[in-house]
Scaffold this motif. Sequence first.
Motif, PDB file in Angstrom:
ATOM      1  N   ASP A 272      -3.300  17.312  -1.100  1.00 36.78           N
ATOM      2  CA  ASP A 272      -2.147  16.873  -0.315  1.00 36.78           C
ATOM      3  C   ASP A 272      -1.081  17.957  -0.236  1.00 36.78           C
ATOM      4  O   ASP A 272      -0.403  18.083   0.792  1.00 36.78           O
ATOM      5  CB  ASP A 272      -1.558  15.601  -0.943  1.00 36.78           C
TER       6      ASP A 272
ATOM      7  N   LYS B  38      -3.706  15.475  -5.503  1.00 39.65           N
ATOM      8  CA  LYS B  38      -2.347  15.949  -5.210  1.00 39.65           C
ATOM      9  C   LYS B  38      -2.363  17.387  -4.724  1.00 39.65           C
ATOM     10  O   LYS B  38      -1.551  17.773  -3.881  1.00 39.65           O
ATOM     11  CB  LYS B  38      -1.474  15.799  -6.448  1.00 39.65           C
TER      12      LYS B  38
ATOM     13  N   GLY C 101      -5.948  12.972   0.446  1.00 45.06           N
ATOM     14  CA  GLY C 101      -6.148  13.210  -0.970  1.00 45.06           C
ATOM     15  C   GLY C 101      -7.603  13.290  -1.381  1.00 45.06           C
ATOM     16  O   GLY C 101      -7.934  13.107  -2.555  1.00 45.06           O
TER      17      GLY C 101
END
Length: 339
Positions: free
Chosen positions: A252, A249, A294
């Motif tokens: 990202d 995460k 990711g």
Amino acid sequence: MTRTTRALLSVALAVALAAGCGSASGSAGAGPEVTELRYQGSVGAVTFPELAQDLGYLGNITLKWVGNTISGPQDIQSVATGQTDFGGAFNGAIIKLVGAGAPIKAVIGYYGSDADSYIGYYVADGSTIKGPRDLIGKKIGVNTLGAHLEAALKEYLRRGGLTPQEIEKVQLVVVPPVNTEQALRQGQIDVAALSGVLRDKALERGGIHPLFKDVDLFGSFTAGSVVLTRRFIERNPATTRRFVEAFAKAIDWTRTHSRDEVIARYKQIIARRHRNEDATTVGFWKSSGVHGKGGLIAPREFQTWIDWLQREGEIKPGQVRLSDLYTNAFNPFGTGGAA
């Protein structure tokens, strides 16, 4: 036997001895899992786990910084010998360590090369070095042996038609990254491998130009991965999943926020951790170069280096399998679970 191979075999022996002495890690069904993860950082830079922690993605997991490193092989050797819980390196270095018997496994990609982030091999303006054959007998400055910079250089030489005997005459010189530009300008080395902010600052000063770039050879690709020991994964499955999810995460997040936002966040993190660092270098940040969403790992990002290491005689055919090297099982982007 190369120096790198001898070192890796020594690490493998140390790993075996450490495994026999037990571990402080928890185990599934036999006590609480580890939630404090030891790691090495990088001066003036922010790692993805550090960003994940700052963004609140790690939940009950805390990070314990034990120092800094400039060497991927050293970073993953520290994981293999139990000095740290996670570390990252060039995928080729991971293959060699696994081939030497270290029980580690890559769980997520963390750096790579693309149009904005790449390794460039630079020479001084006016240099007589114009192509691969001109490097015979010359000195090339790299941050460490047996990793990304060496692999890309040798692939460049091989594609340029040099024989193994001629490639052996190209001298690799280990130089701390912060001193590589200076070593080139002072004539201590003939070629400097530069990346990131150090490359951009050197280009701003002028007087050097690229001989080649790793993306010229391989295109955009994830070059390095973060590893955990197999023992840690088995004993701490929930922690492993939370760690990889948070890491993914964070990758990202850097892709879905503007460059200015990323740089501002990095500067805040560096200021808050009080390590007496200069945060101006992160102002040159452009991208991580991670290719897979990711940090998902693609088979070719290891198979390319398996093939290369076999050609180099560093590993034997069949010595290392893809399934031994990495897993995407903990990455939510592999199943579409992260939004």
